[in-house]
Design an enzyme around this catalytic site. Structure first.
Site, short mmCIF file in Angstrom:
data_model
loop_
_atom_site.label_atom_id
_atom_site.label_comp_id
_atom_site.label_asym_id
_atom_site.label_seq_id
_atom_site.Cartn_x
_atom_site.Cartn_y
_atom_site.Cartn_z
CB SER A 102 -0.94 0.02 1.21
OG SER A 102 -1.80 -1.10 1.20
CG HIS A 154 -1.73 4.21 3.45
ND1 HIS A 154 -3.05 3.85 3.67
CD2 HIS A 154 -1.05 3.03 3.30
CE1 HIS A 154 -3.16 2.54 3.66
NE2 HIS A 154 -1.96 2.03 3.45
#
Length: 202
Positions: A102, A154
């Site tokens: 991610s 992220h």
């Protein structure tokens, strides 16, 4: 990543903490002991079938567009730099064990934003950049209210991917301002060093 997932499954399960640690998950205390490779290894690890399935679907549909724009090597460079950037940010701001692509995938979202900023005159690129901006905002809002999500990773990956896209350039589309490329390069690697040292000092 699929091969690593299968190997982890055979070794005891991809959600098994001991297996995750053995395969290179981000563990702050181990990085502080010198295992710096845990800043890149987590990109290739996933916790469970749903995790890898969703990431691989996203990676395929996002990656196929960016690889066409940047070329194979530049695309790979953005992906890896974003992954490292996300994991360094996680190392600095989160104590939790983390793994997954991610961080690098958010970096690919950041690369779309770079294309939008650099080639705003191109209607197709502008539309894609706007779409991904909305997608990013929704994902980060979701992260805020979902336990266990590595928000720092992220955001770090997003920023690193944005800067790495400037560093790599996009010769297949057009020239990127040289001053912006130089500034992005300095900020990217300067940020890596600062965050790493800050994490090591904690």
């Amino acid at each position: 990543m699929v091969v690593v997932y299968l190997a982890m499954t055979l070794a005891g399960g991809s959600t098994n903490v001991n297996v995750l640690i053995a395969f290179g998950a981000k563990i702050n205390v181990l990085i502080q002991q010198g295992q710096w490779w845990r800043l890149i290894a987590p990109v290739f690890l996933h916790l469970g079938f749903t995790h890898i399935l969703m990431n691989m679907i996203t990676l395929y549909f996002v990656g196929i567009q960016l690889e066409a724009a940047f070329g194979h090597l530049r695309y790979l460079g953005i992906f890896l730099l974003a992954g490292v950037g996300g994991n360094i940010a996680s190392f600095c701001f989160s104590d939790s064990l983390s793994a997954g692509a991610s961080t690098a995938i958010f970096g690919l979202f950041g690369a779309f934003l770079m294309l939008g900023e650099s080639f705003w005159h191109n209607a197709v690129i502008r539309q894609l950049a706007n779409t991904f901006l909305a997608f990013i905002v929704m994902n980060l809002a979701f992260d805020l209210f979902t336990p266990g999500i590595d928000l720092a990773g992220h955001v770090g990956g997003l920023v690193a991917g944005f800067l790495a896209a400037y560093l790599m350039g996009v010769p297949r589309i057009g020239k990127v301002n040289l001053v912006k490329r130089l500034i992005a390069t300095v900020v990217l690697f300067g940020g890596f060093i600062w965050l790493y040292l800050h994490g090591m000092a904690q």
